[in-house]
Motif scaffolding. Structure first.
Motif, PDB file in Angstrom:
ATOM      1  N   TYR A  80     -66.729  59.133   0.579  1.00  0.00           N
ATOM      2  CA  TYR A  80     -65.821  57.984   0.633  1.00  0.00           C
ATOM      3  C   TYR A  80     -64.372  58.383   0.919  1.00  0.00           C
ATOM      4  O   TYR A  80     -63.588  57.540   1.385  1.00  0.00           O
ATOM      5  N   GLY A  81     -63.993  59.638   0.662  1.00  0.00           N
ATOM      6  CA  GLY A  81     -62.643  60.089   1.003  1.00  0.00           C
ATOM      7  C   GLY A  81     -62.307  59.820   2.463  1.00  0.00           C
ATOM      8  O   GLY A  81     -61.242  59.253   2.767  1.00  0.00           O
ATOM      9  N   PRO A  82     -63.187  60.207   3.392  1.00  0.00           N
ATOM     10  CA  PRO A  82     -62.881  59.960   4.811  1.00  0.00           C
ATOM     11  C   PRO A  82     -62.650  58.485   5.145  1.00  0.00           C
ATOM     12  O   PRO A  82     -61.824  58.158   5.994  1.00  0.00           O
TER      13      PRO A  82
ATOM     14  N   GLU B 273     -66.495  62.149  -3.207  1.00  0.00           N
ATOM     15  CA  GLU B 273     -65.231  62.338  -2.482  1.00  0.00           C
ATOM     16  C   GLU B 273     -65.478  62.663  -1.012  1.00  0.00           C
ATOM     17  O   GLU B 273     -64.724  62.235  -0.135  1.00  0.00           O
ATOM     18  N   LEU B 274     -66.527  63.435  -0.750  1.00  0.00           N
ATOM     19  CA  LEU B 274     -66.828  63.795   0.642  1.00  0.00           C
ATOM     20  C   LEU B 274     -67.317  62.574   1.424  1.00  0.00           C
ATOM     21  O   LEU B 274     -67.045  62.436   2.613  1.00  0.00           O
TER      22      LEU B 274
END
Lengths: 204, 204
Positions: free
Chosen positions: B167-169, B164-165
């Motif tokens: 690909y979230g951005p 998440e860290l």
């Protein structure tokens, strides 16, 4: 004997506020019931007891109505506290955002539907950014900038990257269907990770 | 004198592969030209030179065609290398994902349109996760799990949070209209931040 007070003229501002409130509330109610897609300006007008013309006088589209309803709902739920403790403030704000806002089905379905709509509507995409996202991002940047000066995070921390690290994971789960919203424990873990990434340089 | 070889019978497998390729390519071409929204199965069929019936025999919807086209395009662009250097491998993979895939207008518009579509279509949302996201997430988890054992990241690193860290951005920018895709310099900065968040515990 004093005169009876003259009957007050109708207050267009007050009537507008009442209609505005009914329209915005109805838009979110209908999104919760049917999802954003099938909701129409006609259906909002019918249930809110106003004419379609009234809605189109104030908003250009269904998306614009939902956007304003979400903007209303986001204050104060997503507001940024400043207790001086950046970790506590980030956790509080993200709890408010997720628990107080996104977890509300009236908000969650409206938000994901609106974001979907913006992929095909550049004007709505611009309004989503300017009305909903940037004012909150600015609050977050202000709070993080203060943490830069008081040593909570490194003095050269990249504020926009910090925002992406904090909120990217939230939207990743929400929009790519990667499970439930972050729990309170997961929010704390996320904030801890981001603060470790932004930690002040160790003294030489 | 040897017999002339008998004429080969038509190879239905080969013909299907050729039609399949034409349908998938056409779907992405049309998304690049018009955006995902206005593309129809009818238009894909007409330009690919097949019947609508042929498309519906293999795929239930336009979204399913676009999903398979994206899945094809994502290999090998988004594959995960393993050179033994987790930082280099993450940068290489994200470069491939962003520069090789998302920056391609045939892919970018199809992807954002498809993700939008999944907000209203639970079956398509499930297929997006199972066909497109999970296979790549599994590659990423495998590479990160190896980094956990060889000391590149902490031994108790949370792999899903790590994803998440990372690909979230990327999706935050893409879907919330927060500017251009990450540049190569921004990818390196993002990877550095995430690896700092996941750094092995300092020895006591």
């Amino acid at each position: 004997m004093p005169d009876q007070p003259a009957p007050r003229p109708p207050d267009p501002q007050r009537r507008n506020q009442k209609s505005r409130r009914a329209i915005l509330d109805t838009a979110l109610d209908l999104c919760a019931e049917h999802g954003y897609g099938p909701v129409t300006v006609e259906a909002i007008a019918a249930r809110a007891g106003v004419s379609k013309k009234t809605i189109y006088r104030w908003w250009p589209s269904k998306g614009a109505v939902v956007l304003e309803a979400l903007d209303d709902a986001a204050t104060p739920a997503a507001d940024f506290p400043d207790t001086g403790d950046i970790r506590a403030d980030l956790v509080t704000q993200m709890e408010g955002l997720l628990r107080g806002l996104f977890a509300d089905p009236r908000v969650g379905r409206a938000l994901t539907g609106l974001i979907a709509d913006t992929q095909h509507a550049p004007d709505l995409a611009r309004d989503l950014d300017q009305m909903l996202i940037q004012p909150r991002a600015e609050q977050a940047r202000t709070r993080l900038a203060k943490a830069r000066t008081d040593g909570g995070i490194r003095a050269d921390a990249d504020l926009d990257l910090s925002l992406e690290l904090l909120y990217g994971p939230v939207y990743y789960r929400l929009l790519l269907h990667q499970g439930d919203l972050h729990s309170s424990a997961e929010i704390r873990e996320l904030v801890d990770h981001v603060l470790r990434a932004l930690a002040p340089h160790a003294p030489e």
